[in-house]
Scaffold this motif. Structure first.
Motif, short mmCIF file in Angstrom:
data_model
loop_
_atom_site.label_atom_id
_atom_site.label_comp_id
_atom_site.label_asym_id
_atom_site.label_seq_id
_atom_site.Cartn_x
_atom_site.Cartn_y
_atom_site.Cartn_z
N ALA A 154 34.47 41.41 41.47
CA ALA A 154 33.67 40.71 40.45
C ALA A 154 32.34 41.41 40.22
CB ALA A 154 33.45 39.26 40.88
N ALA A 155 31.70 41.86 41.30
CA ALA A 155 30.42 42.57 41.17
C ALA A 155 30.60 43.88 40.42
CB ALA A 155 29.83 42.82 42.55
N LYS A 156 31.67 44.62 40.73
CA LYS A 156 31.92 45.88 40.04
C LYS A 156 32.17 45.67 38.55
CE LYS A 156 34.13 48.48 43.85
NZ LYS A 156 35.39 49.12 44.27
N GLU A 157 32.85 44.59 38.23
CA GLU A 157 33.29 44.35 36.85
C GLU A 157 32.28 43.53 36.04
OE1 GLU A 157 35.94 45.69 35.57
OE2 GLU A 157 36.97 46.41 37.37
N LYS A 158 31.17 43.13 36.69
CA LYS A 158 30.17 42.28 36.02
C LYS A 158 30.83 40.99 35.49
CE LYS A 158 27.27 46.20 34.58
NZ LYS A 158 28.09 47.28 35.17
N MET A 159 31.67 40.40 36.34
CA MET A 159 32.42 39.21 35.96
C MET A 159 32.09 38.07 36.92
SD MET A 159 36.60 38.72 35.67
CE MET A 159 36.75 39.56 34.08
N ASP A 160 32.05 36.87 36.39
CA ASP A 160 31.84 35.70 37.23
C ASP A 160 32.97 35.59 38.26
OD1 ASP A 160 30.56 32.95 37.72
OD2 ASP A 160 32.67 32.47 37.38
N PRO A 161 32.67 35.45 39.55
CA PRO A 161 33.71 35.41 40.58
C PRO A 161 34.75 34.31 40.35
CG PRO A 161 31.57 35.74 41.59
CD PRO A 161 31.32 35.46 40.15
N ASN A 162 34.31 33.17 39.84
CA ASN A 162 35.27 32.09 39.59
C ASN A 162 36.23 32.46 38.46
OD1 ASN A 162 35.22 29.66 41.25
ND2 ASN A 162 33.04 29.62 40.74
N ARG A 163 35.72 33.17 37.46
CA ARG A 163 36.59 33.62 36.38
C ARG A 163 37.62 34.62 36.92
NH1 ARG A 163 40.06 32.91 32.68
NH2 ARG A 163 40.22 34.57 31.11
N LEU A 164 37.17 35.53 37.76
CA LEU A 164 38.09 36.49 38.37
C LEU A 164 39.15 35.76 39.20
CD1 LEU A 164 38.91 39.45 38.93
CD2 LEU A 164 37.38 39.37 40.91
N ARG A 165 38.71 34.79 39.97
CA ARG A 165 39.66 34.03 40.80
C ARG A 165 40.73 33.37 39.93
NH1 ARG A 165 40.73 29.17 41.54
NH2 ARG A 165 38.93 28.43 40.34
N GLU A 166 40.33 32.83 38.78
CA GLU A 166 41.29 32.21 37.87
C GLU A 166 42.32 33.23 37.37
OE1 GLU A 166 38.77 30.62 34.87
OE2 GLU A 166 38.14 28.87 36.05
N LEU A 167 41.85 34.44 37.07
CA LEU A 167 42.75 35.47 36.57
C LEU A 167 43.72 35.92 37.65
CD1 LEU A 167 40.16 37.54 34.50
CD2 LEU A 167 42.08 36.23 33.56
N VAL A 168 43.25 36.02 38.89
CA VAL A 168 44.14 36.36 40.00
C VAL A 168 45.16 35.24 40.22
CG1 VAL A 168 44.27 36.83 42.49
CG2 VAL A 168 42.44 37.85 41.13
N ALA A 169 44.71 34.00 40.15
CA ALA A 169 45.60 32.85 40.34
C ALA A 169 46.71 32.82 39.29
CB ALA A 169 44.79 31.55 40.30
N SER A 170 46.38 33.22 38.07
CA SER A 170 47.36 33.17 36.98
C SER A 170 48.27 34.39 36.95
CB SER A 170 46.65 33.06 35.63
OG SER A 170 45.97 34.28 35.33
N GLY A 171 47.95 35.42 37.75
CA GLY A 171 48.74 36.64 37.76
C GLY A 171 48.31 37.67 36.75
N GLN A 172 47.27 37.38 35.97
CA GLN A 172 46.80 38.35 34.96
C GLN A 172 45.98 39.48 35.55
OE1 GLN A 172 45.45 36.59 31.03
NE2 GLN A 172 45.58 34.71 32.24
N VAL A 173 45.49 39.29 36.78
CA VAL A 173 44.77 40.33 37.52
C VAL A 173 45.37 40.43 38.91
CG1 VAL A 173 42.57 40.88 38.66
CG2 VAL A 173 42.59 40.21 36.24
N VAL A 174 45.50 41.66 39.40
CA VAL A 174 45.90 41.87 40.79
C VAL A 174 44.79 42.63 41.52
CG1 VAL A 174 48.36 41.87 40.28
CG2 VAL A 174 47.12 44.04 40.29
N ILE A 175 44.67 42.34 42.81
CA ILE A 175 43.76 43.09 43.68
C ILE A 175 44.60 43.62 44.84
CG2 ILE A 175 41.68 43.03 45.13
CD1 ILE A 175 40.68 40.68 43.45
N PRO A 176 45.18 44.82 44.70
CA PRO A 176 46.02 45.36 45.77
C PRO A 176 45.19 45.61 47.02
CG PRO A 176 46.44 46.48 43.68
CD PRO A 176 45.18 45.69 43.51
N ALA A 177 45.52 44.93 48.11
CA ALA A 177 44.70 45.00 49.32
C ALA A 177 45.55 44.64 50.54
CB ALA A 177 43.49 44.07 49.21
N ASN A 178 46.29 45.62 51.05
CA ASN A 178 47.09 45.40 52.25
C ASN A 178 46.17 45.01 53.41
OD1 ASN A 178 48.54 45.98 54.79
ND2 ASN A 178 50.04 47.04 53.52
N LYS A 179 46.61 44.05 54.19
CA LYS A 179 45.81 43.56 55.32
C LYS A 179 45.54 44.65 56.35
CE LYS A 179 47.75 38.95 54.65
NZ LYS A 179 48.72 37.94 55.13
#
Length: 433
Positions: free
Chosen positions: A23-48
């Motif tokens: 969110a900081a890199k993209e200048k996007m509100d974190p809650n908005r980003l979370r919504e996009l991840v929840a809906s599948g429109q955004v992915v954050i590839p991050a293997n544990k």
């Protein structure tokens, strides 16, 4: 509250550390980003297991990202050279690196790559199966295929390309509808061959839930591969490509039901006029999942220059909805790329991605261009070089041909319009003899 994947966290209302960074890199509100991840429109590839990852987001409303392919083959098996390529890709700020190694025992290289790379790492486990298992393709069992996938997951790979959509029905479509270039996807052709040789269904389609369970365990982003992507402009948007895309859309929904992040891979070779329609078709059939394209390469006649044919298609594709560009180098269709080829491919892909971000209205995308224009208006060559996408090349060109006057270049000299317009507008005389 605990969670299994970035999508699971997003759906539970949790903003993960990875989401905060993106969110900081993209200048996007974190809650908005979370919504996009929840809906599948955004992915954050991050293997544990990828401990030093500097996470990136791919998808709607975000900067267009690029991927760099590298890896060893039987004819070119120099691990140190591939690691050097990886270091250069990281230096050039590629967001992703795919290890496409297809020969020998690749695990040592893959683990080194994950350990050294802050960029997300992708693989195609199918490429690794024959070498890792030391068996003929026909003799590989379903359990062994999944063993290879789990090995890559354990090693910290953030996303995997797996060709789940080339089922037997789609394979029949390929056989009934003659193509000029058949199946050009390496992984797709291997699975097609395995199905034909064994008279069995694609194991990654038949046992898809087993694959999803591995993805959940490690938080792997599933990159649904396009086995039927067109390998020539002649084959673009044909029955096989579209049928597979429909299957991928169905598989996307099944993945989301288990909180598995998904992106869809796309063409391939394609005439310019077909690109916008294909982007719309993918987003529609695959429910807005992020789209990852190879090119598209817009003409088949330019071996040695396919970083250019790809950048043209990539810019158009991303401007019309593609989210992730796989770079193509000048060596495409000819040989394994060397370090110089890789750099040319990265720069071309980054130009395409940035041009698309301007068209998409990504916040801040134009700021870089405006800064460059200001430097040009001021005839400030040091600042222009500093702002250049490839400062090294810009500096080399500038120093190779020095002008008589340092505030001009050897093309315009005293006729420099930037310099002269400022003088005229300031009421000064000109001397351009």
């Amino acid at each position: 509250m605990t969670y299994t994947t970035q999508m699971d966290a997003a759906r539970k209302g949790i903003i993960t550390e990875q989401m905060k960074i993106v969110a900081a890199k993209e200048k996007m509100d974190p809650n908005r980003l979370r919504e996009l991840v929840a809906s599948g429109q955004v992915v954050i590839p991050a293997n544990k297991n990828h401990r030093n990852l500097d996470p990136e987001g791919i998808g709607a409303g975000l900067r267009t990202k690029i991927n760099v392919n590298l890896g060893v083959s039987k004819d070119c098996c120099n691990i140190e050279l591939e690691l050097e390529k990886a270091r250069k890709a990281i230096e050039l700020k590629a967001e992703a690196i795919m290890d496409l190694s297809c020969y020998g025992k690749t695990r040592e290289f893959r683990r080194k790559l994950v350990e050294m790379s802050p960029a997300m790492i992708g693989t195609v486990p199918m490429y690794d199966a024959v070498g890792m298992l030391e068996k003929d393709l026909k003799d590989i069992t379903v359990d062994e295929f999944f063993k290879v996938v789990e090995t890559h997951a354990e090693d910290g790979v953030d996303f995997m390309t797996i060709h789940c959509g080339i089922n037997r029905a789609t394979a029949e479509r390929v056989k009934r509808n003659k193509r000029l270039t058949n199946i050009v996807s390496r992984g797709g052709s291997l699975l097609f061959a395995w199905m034909e040789l064994n008279n069995q269904e694609n194991p990654f389609y038949e046992y898809y839930d087993r694959l999803l369970d591995i993805c959940v365990k490690y938080d792997i982003t599933l990159s649904l591969g396009d086995a039927c992507r067109p390998g020539s402009i002649h084959d673009a948007t044909d029955a096989a490509q579209v049928e597979e895309l429909i299957v991928l859309g169905e598989l996307t929904k099944r993945a989301w039901e288990k909180n598995v992040q998904v992106m869809i891979e796309g063409p391939g070779h394609m005439a310019i006029n077909e690109i916008p329609g294909n982007m719309m078709l993918q987003k529609r059939l695959c429910h807005g999942a992020p789209f990852y394209v190879l090119g598209p390469i817009v003409t088949d006649i330019a071996p040695g220059y396919d970083h250019i044919t790809s950048a043209i298609g990539g810019a158009i594709a991303a401007a019309h909805g593609a989210d992730f560009l796989c770079y193509v180098t000048p060596a495409e269709h000819l040989r394994l790329p060397d370090l110089d080829d890789m750099k040319e491919g990265i720069i071309a892909a980054k130009i395409a991605a940035h041009a698309a971000d301007i068209a998409k209205g990504i916040p801040g995308a134009r700021d870089w261009d405006n800064a460059m224009s200001e430097a040009r208006a001021n005839v400030d060559f040091p600042r222009m070089i500093e702002l250049a996408l490839d400062p090294e090349k810009a500096r080399r060109y500038r120093e190779s041909s020095r002008p008589e006057h340092e505030d001009t270049c050897t093309m315009c000299g005293k006729m420099c319009p930037m310099k002269n317009m400022k003088k005229i507008l300031n009421g000064e005389d000109l001397c351009i003899k």
